[in-house]
Design a protein around this motif. Sequence first.
Motif, PDB file in Angstrom:
ATOM      1  N   THR A  60      45.756   6.448  26.682  1.00  0.00           N
ATOM      2  CA  THR A  60      45.209   7.801  26.701  1.00  0.00           C
ATOM      3  C   THR A  60      46.277   8.814  27.093  1.00  0.00           C
ATOM      4  N   LEU A  61      47.052   8.475  28.100  1.00  0.00           N
ATOM      5  CA  LEU A  61      48.123   9.364  28.552  1.00  0.00           C
ATOM      6  C   LEU A  61      49.174   9.561  27.465  1.00  0.00           C
ATOM      7  N   ALA A  62      49.523   8.497  26.761  1.00  0.00           N
ATOM      8  CA  ALA A  62      50.493   8.606  25.666  1.00  0.00           C
ATOM      9  C   ALA A  62      49.982   9.540  24.582  1.00  0.00           C
ATOM     10  N   CYS A  63      48.715   9.410  24.236  1.00  0.00           N
ATOM     11  CA  CYS A  63      48.135  10.283  23.203  1.00  0.00           C
ATOM     12  C   CYS A  63      48.149  11.745  23.631  1.00  0.00           C
ATOM     13  N   VAL A  64      47.689  12.010  24.834  1.00  0.00           N
ATOM     14  CA  VAL A  64      47.613  13.395  25.314  1.00  0.00           C
ATOM     15  C   VAL A  64      49.001  14.012  25.459  1.00  0.00           C
ATOM     16  N   LEU A  65      49.924  13.284  26.058  1.00  0.00           N
ATOM     17  CA  LEU A  65      51.268  13.828  26.270  1.00  0.00           C
ATOM     18  C   LEU A  65      52.019  14.033  24.956  1.00  0.00           C
ATOM     19  N   CYS A  66      51.935  13.067  24.062  1.00  0.00           N
ATOM     20  CA  CYS A  66      52.640  13.207  22.778  1.00  0.00           C
ATOM     21  C   CYS A  66      52.041  14.314  21.933  1.00  0.00           C
ATOM     22  N   TRP A  67      50.726  14.451  21.973  1.00  0.00           N
ATOM     23  CA  TRP A  67      50.073  15.507  21.201  1.00  0.00           C
ATOM     24  C   TRP A  67      50.532  16.870  21.716  1.00  0.00           C
ATOM     25  N   SER A  68      50.506  17.048  23.030  1.00  0.00           N
ATOM     26  CA  SER A  68      50.925  18.321  23.631  1.00  0.00           C
ATOM     27  C   SER A  68      52.406  18.592  23.394  1.00  0.00           C
ATOM     28  N   ALA A  69      53.218  17.587  23.608  1.00  0.00           N
ATOM     29  CA  ALA A  69      54.666  17.755  23.447  1.00  0.00           C
ATOM     30  C   ALA A  69      55.035  18.055  22.002  1.00  0.00           C
ATOM     31  N   SER A  70      54.303  17.482  21.052  1.00  0.00           N
ATOM     32  CA  SER A  70      54.571  17.736  19.646  1.00  0.00           C
ATOM     33  C   SER A  70      54.324  19.201  19.291  1.00  0.00           C
ATOM     34  N   ILE A  71      53.252  19.754  19.807  1.00  0.00           N
ATOM     35  CA  ILE A  71      52.942  21.164  19.561  1.00  0.00           C
ATOM     36  C   ILE A  71      53.995  22.055  20.193  1.00  0.00           C
ATOM     37  N   LEU A  72      54.324  21.782  21.450  1.00  0.00           N
ATOM     38  CA  LEU A  72      55.325  22.592  22.147  1.00  0.00           C
ATOM     39  C   LEU A  72      56.699  22.486  21.492  1.00  0.00           C
ATOM     40  N   ASP A  73      57.066  21.300  21.062  1.00  0.00           N
ATOM     41  CA  ASP A  73      58.343  21.104  20.391  1.00  0.00           C
ATOM     42  C   ASP A  73      58.416  21.924  19.107  1.00  0.00           C
ATOM     43  N   ALA A  74      57.349  21.916  18.339  1.00  0.00           N
ATOM     44  CA  ALA A  74      57.337  22.678  17.091  1.00  0.00           C
ATOM     45  C   ALA A  74      57.436  24.172  17.359  1.00  0.00           C
ATOM     46  N   ILE A  75      56.737  24.655  18.373  1.00  0.00           N
ATOM     47  CA  ILE A  75      56.764  26.085  18.684  1.00  0.00           C
ATOM     48  C   ILE A  75      58.133  26.513  19.198  1.00  0.00           C
ATOM     49  N   PHE A  76      58.665  25.776  20.161  1.00  0.00           N
ATOM     50  CA  PHE A  76      59.901  26.212  20.817  1.00  0.00           C
ATOM     51  C   PHE A  76      61.170  25.873  20.042  1.00  0.00           C
ATOM     52  N   PHE A  77      61.174  24.779  19.303  1.00  0.00           N
ATOM     53  CA  PHE A  77      62.397  24.360  18.619  1.00  0.00           C
ATOM     54  C   PHE A  77      62.286  24.388  17.098  1.00  0.00           C
ATOM     55  N   GLY A  78      61.140  24.802  16.559  1.00  0.00           N
ATOM     56  CA  GLY A  78      60.937  24.817  15.124  1.00  0.00           C
ATOM     57  C   GLY A  78      61.783  25.827  14.379  1.00  0.00           C
ATOM     58  N   ASN A  79      62.098  26.954  15.005  1.00  0.00           N
ATOM     59  CA  ASN A  79      62.899  27.988  14.351  1.00  0.00           C
ATOM     60  C   ASN A  79      64.341  27.976  14.810  1.00  0.00           C
ATOM     61  N   ASP A  80      64.754  26.936  15.480  1.00  0.00           N
ATOM     62  CA  ASP A  80      66.135  26.836  15.963  1.00  0.00           C
ATOM     63  C   ASP A  80      67.035  26.460  14.796  1.00  0.00           C
ATOM     64  N   HIS A  81      67.578  27.480  14.127  1.00  0.00           N
ATOM     65  CA  HIS A  81      68.403  27.249  12.933  1.00  0.00           C
ATOM     66  C   HIS A  81      69.725  26.577  13.279  1.00  0.00           C
ATOM     67  N   HIS A  82      70.210  26.781  14.484  1.00  0.00           N
ATOM     68  CA  HIS A  82      71.467  26.150  14.885  1.00  0.00           C
ATOM     69  C   HIS A  82      71.297  24.643  15.061  1.00  0.00           C
ATOM     70  N   TYR A  83      70.083  24.238  15.386  1.00  0.00           N
ATOM     71  CA  TYR A  83      69.823  22.813  15.589  1.00  0.00           C
ATOM     72  C   TYR A  83      69.828  22.056  14.264  1.00  0.00           C
ATOM     73  N   HIS A  84      69.221  22.642  13.255  1.00  0.00           N
ATOM     74  CA  HIS A  84      69.011  21.908  12.000  1.00  0.00           C
ATOM     75  C   HIS A  84      70.054  22.216  10.926  1.00  0.00           C
ATOM     76  N   HIS A  85      70.559  23.429  10.876  1.00  0.00           N
ATOM     77  CA  HIS A  85      71.487  23.831   9.830  1.00  0.00           C
ATOM     78  C   HIS A  85      72.775  24.358  10.463  1.00  0.00           C
ATOM     79  N   PRO A  86      73.764  23.517  10.705  1.00  0.00           N
ATOM     80  CA  PRO A  86      75.002  24.000  11.314  1.00  0.00           C
ATOM     81  C   PRO A  86      75.738  24.934  10.353  1.00  0.00           C
ATOM     82  N   HIS A  87      76.271  26.027  10.916  1.00  0.00           N
ATOM     83  CA  HIS A  87      77.022  26.988  10.120  1.00  0.00           C
ATOM     84  C   HIS A  87      78.480  26.567  10.052  1.00  0.00           C
ATOM     85  N   PRO A  88      79.137  26.792   8.920  1.00  0.00           N
ATOM     86  CA  PRO A  88      80.568  26.464   8.862  1.00  0.00           C
ATOM     87  C   PRO A  88      81.352  27.364   9.805  1.00  0.00           C
TER      88      PRO A  88
END
Length: 122
Positions: A89-117
Amino acid sequence: MKQSLKAALISGLLFPGLGQILVLKRFARGCIFLLPTLAGALYILRVVMAQVNVLAGQLANGTIPFDIAMIAQQIAASRTEGPAMTAATLACVLCWSASILDAIFFGNDHHYHHPHPQQGQS
């Protein structure tokens, strides 16, 4: 709509990690949330189905009468708690919450996913 918001909605409403995989194209990061949640959900489902089978067998055999109050009492008395159920139960709740927060906070981080030359190099 921002990609991070789409990913957060998919991860929050469908299943954790799906937003990272389907929208943000971060397969490994999505699996970090998806796999533990899937394992926890499958364990919970297995335990619940075992309890349902026991109760259905008792009803079919006439061991307990078809009385809503009696059935509710049997469900309440069933043994579904324990360290494994708590961990699942704890794994489900924590992963569900963390997945949402990760998408919100790091979803638009262009430096993370697309490195600039690097500039200034030829």
